[in-house]
Design an enzyme around this catalytic site. Structure first.
Site, PDB file in Angstrom:
ATOM      1  N   VAL A 164     -10.219  17.256  -6.287  1.00 32.83           N
ATOM      2  CA  VAL A 164      -9.491  17.421  -7.586  1.00 32.83           C
ATOM      3  C   VAL A 164     -10.248  18.582  -8.298  1.00 32.83           C
ATOM      4  O   VAL A 164      -9.658  19.146  -9.025  1.00 32.83           O
ATOM      5  CB  VAL A 164      -9.868  15.885  -8.305  1.00 32.83           C
ATOM      6  CG1 VAL A 164      -9.353  16.035  -9.787  1.00 32.83           C
ATOM      7  CG2 VAL A 164      -9.206  14.729  -7.716  1.00 32.83           C
ATOM      8  N   LYS A 169      -4.247   5.107 -15.726  1.00 35.20           N
ATOM      9  CA  LYS A 169      -4.279   5.558 -14.357  1.00 35.20           C
ATOM     10  C   LYS A 169      -4.423   4.435 -13.465  1.00 35.20           C
ATOM     11  O   LYS A 169      -3.841   4.521 -12.394  1.00 35.20           O
ATOM     12  CB  LYS A 169      -5.728   6.582 -14.347  1.00 35.20           C
ATOM     13  CG  LYS A 169      -6.295   6.914 -12.932  1.00 35.20           C
ATOM     14  CD  LYS A 169      -5.246   7.864 -12.239  1.00 35.20           C
ATOM     15  CE  LYS A 169      -5.794   7.790 -10.888  1.00 35.20           C
ATOM     16  NZ  LYS A 169      -5.585   9.196 -10.060  1.00 35.20           N
ATOM     17  N   ASN A 189      -1.183   3.804 -10.599  1.00 36.52           N
ATOM     18  CA  ASN A 189      -1.595   3.540  -9.057  1.00 36.52           C
ATOM     19  C   ASN A 189      -1.313   2.139  -8.432  1.00 36.52           C
ATOM     20  O   ASN A 189      -0.697   2.009  -7.406  1.00 36.52           O
ATOM     21  CB  ASN A 189      -2.904   4.244  -8.742  1.00 36.52           C
ATOM     22  CG  ASN A 189      -3.134   5.607  -8.520  1.00 36.52           C
ATOM     23  OD1 ASN A 189      -1.888   6.329  -8.673  1.00 36.52           O
ATOM     24  ND2 ASN A 189      -4.211   6.158  -8.322  1.00 36.52           N
ATOM     25  N   PHE A 224       9.130   5.904  -4.013  1.00 35.27           N
ATOM     26  CA  PHE A 224       8.277   4.944  -3.500  1.00 35.27           C
ATOM     27  C   PHE A 224       8.847   3.607  -3.123  1.00 35.27           C
ATOM     28  O   PHE A 224       8.455   2.548  -3.474  1.00 35.27           O
ATOM     29  CB  PHE A 224       7.139   4.546  -4.831  1.00 35.27           C
ATOM     30  CG  PHE A 224       6.183   5.618  -4.610  1.00 35.27           C
ATOM     31  CD1 PHE A 224       6.257   6.813  -4.969  1.00 35.27           C
ATOM     32  CD2 PHE A 224       4.839   5.286  -3.993  1.00 35.27           C
ATOM     33  CE1 PHE A 224       5.322   7.680  -4.899  1.00 35.27           C
ATOM     34  CE2 PHE A 224       4.007   6.285  -3.768  1.00 35.27           C
ATOM     35  CZ  PHE A 224       4.048   7.558  -4.186  1.00 35.27           C
ATOM     36  N   LEU A 225       9.977   3.880  -2.428  1.00 30.39           N
ATOM     37  CA  LEU A 225      10.907   2.692  -2.030  1.00 30.39           C
ATOM     38  C   LEU A 225      10.879   2.838  -0.556  1.00 30.39           C
ATOM     39  O   LEU A 225      11.832   2.518   0.141  1.00 30.39           O
ATOM     40  CB  LEU A 225      12.277   2.444  -2.469  1.00 30.39           C
ATOM     41  CG  LEU A 225      12.043   1.798  -4.012  1.00 30.39           C
ATOM     42  CD1 LEU A 225      13.397   1.589  -4.574  1.00 30.39           C
ATOM     43  CD2 LEU A 225      11.328   0.530  -4.011  1.00 30.39           C
ATOM     44  N   GLY A 281      -2.144   4.467   2.355  1.00 29.48           N
ATOM     45  CA  GLY A 281      -3.520   4.719   2.681  1.00 29.48           C
ATOM     46  C   GLY A 281      -3.878   5.678   1.779  1.00 29.48           C
ATOM     47  O   GLY A 281      -3.330   5.873   0.652  1.00 29.48           O
ATOM     48  N   CYS A 302      -6.856   7.257  -2.809  1.00 27.48           N
ATOM     49  CA  CYS A 302      -6.589   6.496  -3.972  1.00 27.48           C
ATOM     50  C   CYS A 302      -6.078   5.325  -4.217  1.00 27.48           C
ATOM     51  O   CYS A 302      -6.620   4.261  -4.871  1.00 27.48           O
ATOM     52  CB  CYS A 302      -5.688   7.654  -4.843  1.00 27.48           C
ATOM     53  SG  CYS A 302      -6.280   9.053  -5.264  1.00 27.48           S
TER      54      CYS A 302
END
Ligand code: UDX
Length: 426
Positions: free
Chosen positions: A16, A200, A204, A245-246, A253, A256
């Protein structure tokens, strides 16, 4: 003469921190970046980039004159007023975030003077408030990162949103942070510190929930004869759901999602609230990582003495990160069932070596596949699609069995070529 750009301090030059430093340099800022790891700083000073992130070496090279790497805090404090804290906050055994590195940074700011600590590291909600209780004069801004490994530079320079949390005594510094992002043209969410911290973790946790949800739909699809890819396509066109995200697969994994979902569950628990949904999200993900073993057993029976090729070790493609990777859980599981594991990954082999001590690490996919009783695709690296499955692969494998943990390969072509093909949820 153009106005001089705000100099930036970055503390903690991990993934980051380095992406942040390089991107602010790209936007024209001088950046003083500090890490306590002398060897890392020496390498960076020579222009070497110690992590795998597409585009990062080029960005660091292009901005060398603006990037100043150091092991000392003093030059950072001297040159910059905004100090971006990018140290890592790994999970402890109990699931809480380990804040010792953040604490160490704070302790070096004992005399906060006219600096602001800008928190990019993912921290539990309440961290900002507790730091300010200890150092009352400190200006504190929460500015969480939403970078994905493999596309971090693109994500930094073209964010969906920028979140900036500050309480009333630090608003002026928050304005300065907001100004840094102005050239990116992204929507800015200005809020209080605790809400920024929660944005945040909640983001997630929501994405992880989406994955566990579609994975459970996939498991039901297998029972009732539906195809999860078709189901996801149909669901995703509903604007309220969205197509991202489907993708059903072998579980999430990385550095995060597992950590942040656990941290939010723990945070809720510490304040007396049992977060039932996240408990299930975690359980489903753990089971999903192991389910591929059952698919192998369906075709091979006992796995004792069987050779299994694992294609992909990294937790996702285009990274060498193996943290919380499905491959590691799977390899352990296969070995405890008596199988021999031969794993290949285009870039993650060296990082995985200490974690896959009992597996053979191969130099190519074909080497892993040669003589294998079955192949399991764990990470959807493009090169696995380009293998000559119908020809060379079919010839070198002992049995033509493929378990595709990411629904990545051409199912129909493989079946037509005589492979036994098992995907996820189809
Ligand atoms: C994630 C977040 O996306 C990012 O905003 C945050 O700052 C850090 O965590 P990253 O860990 O790099 O980024 O990975 P990401 O690309 O989001 O994927 C996470 C995991 O979910 C991977 O294991 C991936 O294989 C899995 N995944 C993702 C699925 O199983 N299905 C999907 O549909 C999407």
């Amino acid at each position: 003469m153009p106005e001089a750009k705000e100099p930036i301090g970055v503390v903690g030059v991990g993934w980051v921190g380095l992406v942040t430093a390089a991107c602010f340099a790209e936007l024209g800022h001088d950046v003083w970046a500090r890490d306590i790891d002398h060897e890392k700083v020496a390498r960076l000073t020579r222009g070497e980039v110690p992590i795998h992130e597409p585009g990062l070496p080029e960005l660091v090279a292009r901005n060398r004159e603006r990037l100043h790497f150091t092991t000392e805090m003093a030059p950072v404090l001297e040159h910059a007023r905004l100090l971006f804290c990018c140290v890592d906050t790994p999970p402890t055994y109990s699931g809480d975030a380990d804040l010792s590195r953040v604490e160490a940074v704070v302790s070096e700011l004992a005399d906060p003077d006219d600096h602001a600590l800008v928190m990019k590291s993912t921290v539990p909600v309440g961290t900002g408030a507790s730091i300010k209780r200890r150092l009352p004069g400190l200006h504190y801004v929460s500015n969480p990162e939403f970078l994905k490994e493999g596309s971090a530079i693109e994500d930094f320079l073209h964010p969906d949103r920028v979140v900036i949390g500050a309480d009333s005594d630090s608003e002026a510094f928050a304005d300065r942070v907001e100004a840094l992002y102005a050239p990116l043209g992204a929507p800015v969410v200005r809020t209080d510190v605790a809400s920024a911290e929660m944005i945040k973790l909640a983001s997630n946790a929501f994405l992880a929930t989406k994955i566990s949800f579609i994975n459970e739909i996939a498991n039901v699809c297998e029972e009732v004869g539906a195809d999860v890819a078709e189901v996801a396509r149909g669901m995703g066109l509903d604007e309220r759901i969205g197509p991202h995200f489907l993708r059903a697969g072998a579980g999430y994994g990385g550095s995060c999602f597992p950590k942040d979902v656990q941290a939010l569950k723990q945070l809720a628990g510490n304040s007396g609230y049992h977060f039932q949904l996240l408990t299930a999200v975690i359980d489903v993900n753990e089971l999903q990582k192991r389910r591929l073993v059952g698919k192998l057993q369906k075709h091979l029976g006992s796995l004792v003495g069987k050779e299994v090729a694992l294609l992909g070790i990294a937790f996702k493609p285009n990274t060498d990160d193996v943290r919380e990777a499905t491959s590691l859980v799977l390899a352990g599981r296969l070995q405890s069932e008596g199988a021999t594991v031969r794993a290949y990954d285009p870039v993650a082999r060296e990082r995985a070596r200490p974690l896959l001590a009992n597996a053979k690490l191969c130099d190519s996919a074909l080497e892993a596949l040669e003589g294998a009783d079955a192949a399991v695709l764990v990470t959807e690296w493009q090169e696995f699609r380009e293998l000559d499955w119908e020809g060379t692969v079919k010839r070198v494998m002992r049995r033509p069995i493929i378990v595709d943990g990411r629904n990545f390969l051409d199912r129909d072509a493989l079946r037509a070529a005589g492979f036994v093909y098992e995907g996820v949820g189809r």
